[in-house]
Design a protein around this motif. Structure first.
Motif, PDB file in Angstrom:
ATOM      1  N   GLN A  28       0.598  -1.715  -0.145  1.00 25.31           N
ATOM      2  CA  GLN A  28      -0.092   0.015  -0.091  1.00 25.31           C
ATOM      3  C   GLN A  28       1.156   1.431  -0.217  1.00 25.31           C
ATOM      4  OE1 GLN A  28      -1.701   2.334   3.166  1.00 25.31           O
ATOM      5  NE2 GLN A  28      -3.593   0.999   3.223  1.00 25.31           N
ATOM      6  N   VAL A  29       0.320   2.425  -1.018  1.00 27.07           N
ATOM      7  CA  VAL A  29       1.855   3.753  -1.231  1.00 27.07           C
ATOM      8  C   VAL A  29       0.342   4.356  -0.924  1.00 27.07           C
ATOM      9  CG1 VAL A  29       2.840   4.455  -2.416  1.00 27.07           C
ATOM     10  CG2 VAL A  29       3.006   2.331  -2.244  1.00 27.07           C
ATOM     11  N   GLN A  30       1.068   5.543  -0.457  1.00 24.07           N
ATOM     12  CA  GLN A  30       0.270   6.516   0.229  1.00 24.07           C
ATOM     13  C   GLN A  30       1.819   7.880   0.302  1.00 24.07           C
ATOM     14  OE1 GLN A  30      -1.536   5.308   4.094  1.00 24.07           O
ATOM     15  NE2 GLN A  30      -3.520   7.282   2.604  1.00 24.07           N
ATOM     16  N   ALA A  31       0.851   8.896  -0.033  1.00 26.10           N
ATOM     17  CA  ALA A  31       2.579  10.283  -0.473  1.00 26.10           C
ATOM     18  C   ALA A  31       1.631  11.489   0.176  1.00 26.10           C
ATOM     19  CB  ALA A  31       2.410  10.440  -1.829  1.00 26.10           C
ATOM     20  N   PHE A  32       2.384  12.012   0.737  1.00 28.10           N
ATOM     21  CA  PHE A  32       2.052  13.573   1.622  1.00 28.10           C
ATOM     22  C   PHE A  32       3.052  14.545   1.701  1.00 28.10           C
ATOM     23  CE2 PHE A  32       1.112   8.703   3.850  1.00 28.10           C
ATOM     24  CZ  PHE A  32       0.191   9.677   4.371  1.00 28.10           C
ATOM     25  N   ALA A  33       2.620  15.218   2.190  1.00 27.37           N
ATOM     26  CA  ALA A  33       2.979  16.603   1.950  1.00 27.37           C
ATOM     27  C   ALA A  33       4.327  16.622   3.037  1.00 27.37           C
ATOM     28  CB  ALA A  33       2.156  17.627   1.737  1.00 27.37           C
ATOM     29  N   ALA A  34       5.680  17.293   3.094  1.00 23.88           N
ATOM     30  CA  ALA A  34       6.199  17.374   3.568  1.00 23.88           C
ATOM     31  C   ALA A  34       7.227  18.346   4.115  1.00 23.88           C
ATOM     32  CB  ALA A  34       7.145  16.562   3.905  1.00 23.88           C
ATOM     33  N   PRO A  35       7.618  18.852   5.369  1.00 23.06           N
ATOM     34  CA  PRO A  35       7.712  20.348   4.854  1.00 23.06           C
ATOM     35  C   PRO A  35       9.623  20.298   3.763  1.00 23.06           C
ATOM     36  CG  PRO A  35       8.263  19.480   7.505  1.00 23.06           C
ATOM     37  CD  PRO A  35       7.501  18.570   6.254  1.00 23.06           C
ATOM     38  N   LYS A  36      10.288  21.696   3.698  1.00 22.79           N
ATOM     39  CA  LYS A  36      10.859  21.455   2.327  1.00 22.79           C
ATOM     40  C   LYS A  36      12.389  21.529   3.265  1.00 22.79           C
ATOM     41  CE  LYS A  36      13.082  25.090  -0.630  1.00 22.79           C
ATOM     42  NZ  LYS A  36      12.852  26.551  -1.203  1.00 22.79           N
ATOM     43  N   SER A  37      12.163  21.521   4.980  1.00 21.91           N
ATOM     44  CA  SER A  37      13.424  22.298   5.280  1.00 21.91           C
ATOM     45  C   SER A  37      14.145  20.324   5.654  1.00 21.91           C
ATOM     46  CB  SER A  37      13.822  23.385   6.530  1.00 21.91           C
ATOM     47  OG  SER A  37      12.411  22.599   7.169  1.00 21.91           O
ATOM     48  N   ARG A  38      12.766  19.733   5.750  1.00 20.24           N
ATOM     49  CA  ARG A  38      13.638  18.288   6.386  1.00 20.24           C
ATOM     50  C   ARG A  38      12.987  17.533   6.248  1.00 20.24           C
ATOM     51  NH1 ARG A  38      11.158  16.622  11.293  1.00 20.24           N
ATOM     52  NH2 ARG A  38       9.094  18.039  12.360  1.00 20.24           N
ATOM     53  N   GLY A  39      13.537  15.845   6.099  1.00 19.61           N
ATOM     54  CA  GLY A  39      12.408  14.666   6.272  1.00 19.61           C
ATOM     55  C   GLY A  39      10.933  14.541   7.400  1.00 19.61           C
ATOM     56  N   ILE A  40      10.306  13.959   7.125  1.00 16.75           N
ATOM     57  CA  ILE A  40       9.634  13.191   8.246  1.00 16.75           C
ATOM     58  C   ILE A  40       9.052  11.761   8.484  1.00 16.75           C
ATOM     59  CG2 ILE A  40       8.105  15.696   7.950  1.00 16.75           C
ATOM     60  CD1 ILE A  40       5.896  14.024   6.530  1.00 16.75           C
ATOM     61  N   TRP A  41       9.867  11.163   7.892  1.00 11.14           N
ATOM     62  CA  TRP A  41      10.489   9.917   8.862  1.00 11.14           C
ATOM     63  C   TRP A  41      10.316   9.675   9.928  1.00 11.14           C
ATOM     64  CZ3 TRP A  41       8.084   5.562   8.381  1.00 11.14           C
ATOM     65  CH2 TRP A  41       8.577   4.412   8.497  1.00 11.14           C
ATOM     66  N   GLU A  42      11.927   9.839  10.231  1.00 18.92           N
ATOM     67  CA  GLU A  42      12.042   9.687  11.246  1.00 18.92           C
ATOM     68  C   GLU A  42      10.768   9.808  12.614  1.00 18.92           C
ATOM     69  OE1 GLU A  42      15.963  10.214  14.224  1.00 18.92           O
ATOM     70  OE2 GLU A  42      15.755  11.489  12.391  1.00 18.92           O
ATOM     71  N   ASP A  43      10.351  11.391  12.225  1.00 22.08           N
ATOM     72  CA  ASP A  43       9.553  10.865  12.996  1.00 22.08           C
ATOM     73  C   ASP A  43       8.567   9.979  12.955  1.00 22.08           C
ATOM     74  OD1 ASP A  43      10.534  13.511  14.608  1.00 22.08           O
ATOM     75  OD2 ASP A  43       9.941  14.841  13.603  1.00 22.08           O
ATOM     76  N   ILE A  44       7.610  10.316  12.113  1.00 14.55           N
ATOM     77  CA  ILE A  44       6.598   8.875  11.809  1.00 14.55           C
ATOM     78  C   ILE A  44       7.285   7.562  12.475  1.00 14.55           C
ATOM     79  CG2 ILE A  44       5.884   7.808   9.971  1.00 14.55           C
ATOM     80  CD1 ILE A  44       4.935  10.581   8.377  1.00 14.55           C
TER      81      ILE A  44
END
Length: 265
Positions: free
Chosen positions: A111-127
């Motif tokens: 299953q694949v979903q795409a989300f908006a993210a900040p320009k300055s950093r990634g969010i995978w570590e937080d998620i």
């Protein structure tokens, strides 16, 4: 093959912090094999050593990769056609908007979903930290490991199996940070563990192209997706290919309602 499943959009958008989702239910035999393999695993239960993933081999941003007739245009995502690849689109119950795509090959699914993210950093570590806490709150187990897309999670959440026995739902979560976007993949079935099914779907994920667009979006908002405009044409081509004995094209059908995403917890 295209199919439709339905799910409330707000639940899908919050799935990374509230629910563990598994697009497909493995058969009892597959479930038993996955449980046995997971019991033998000795992966770390903490995320003390984050691994940085480089997108040298994809997934790609729309500015990095050209898309042509080989790609299926879903709006926010472009999926490359592949022999034996089946697609199911998940739709919001109320708005009927496409909010996720499930890709299936062999006995594995993604299953694949795409989300908006900040320009300055990634969010995978937080998620992934939030996801691991959510799984533990559901009485589940989390194992961190390094995979094809960097740091990943294998989750086991208590659940009732199709035959009524108590067991676990097992899934493998990966995340890819791109330029102002984030893609989350959830592998299930035989694609959870290393093997042919996992490798095939990992290649499908690498070939995905993300179209973030230029409109302002809040971080973690789902990128809008749509039913392909040429789906009728694709279905007609698939039928013609079948008459001619050409099985090299992926299976495509007019969208229909299919199984819903299974929520665990």
């Amino acid at each position: 093959m295209f199919g439709f499943g339905k799910k409330k959009q707000e639940e899908v958008a919050r799935a990374d912090t509230e629910k563990v989702e598994e697009p497909e239910n493995p058969s009892p035999e597959q479930e038993a094999a996955l449980d046995e393999s997971a019991d033998k695993a000795t992966g770390p239960t903490s995320d003390d050593t984050p691994v940085v993933f480089s997108r040298e081999d994809g997934p790609w941003d729309i500015s990095e990769k050209s898309t042509g007739h080989q790609y299926i245009d879903l709006g926010g995502l472009f999926i490359k056609s592949n022999p034996g690849l089946n697609l199911r689109l998940e739709a919001d119950t109320k708005s009927q908007q496409v909010i996720a795509v499930t890709l299936q090959m062999g006995e594995g699914s993604l299953q694949v979903q795409a989300f908006a993210a900040p320009k300055s950093r990634g969010i995978w570590e937080d998620i992934r930290h939030e996801l691991s806490e959510s799984v533990r709150q559901q009485g589940g187990q989390v194992e961190f490991s390094d995979g094809a897309f960097g740091r990943q999670l294998i989750t086991r959440v208590p659940a009732e199996l199709p035959d009524g026995r108590k067991g676990f739902r097992i899934a493998r979560f990966v995340g890819i940070d791109g330029p102002r976007w984030f893609v989350r993949g959830v592998f299930s079935g035989k694609a959870v563990l290393p093997g042919q099914d996992a490798s095939a779907l990992e290649e499908v994920l690498r070939n995905i192209v993300v179209n973030r667009g230029s409109k302002p979006m809040a971080p973690r908002d789902l990128l809008p997706m749509r039913v392909p405009q040429n789906i009728q044409e694709a279905a007609a081509q698939q039928q013609a290919a079948a008459h001619e004995g050409d099985s090299s094209k992926p299976s495509l059908e007019v969208p229909r309602r299919g199984p819903e995403i299974t929520e665990i917890g």
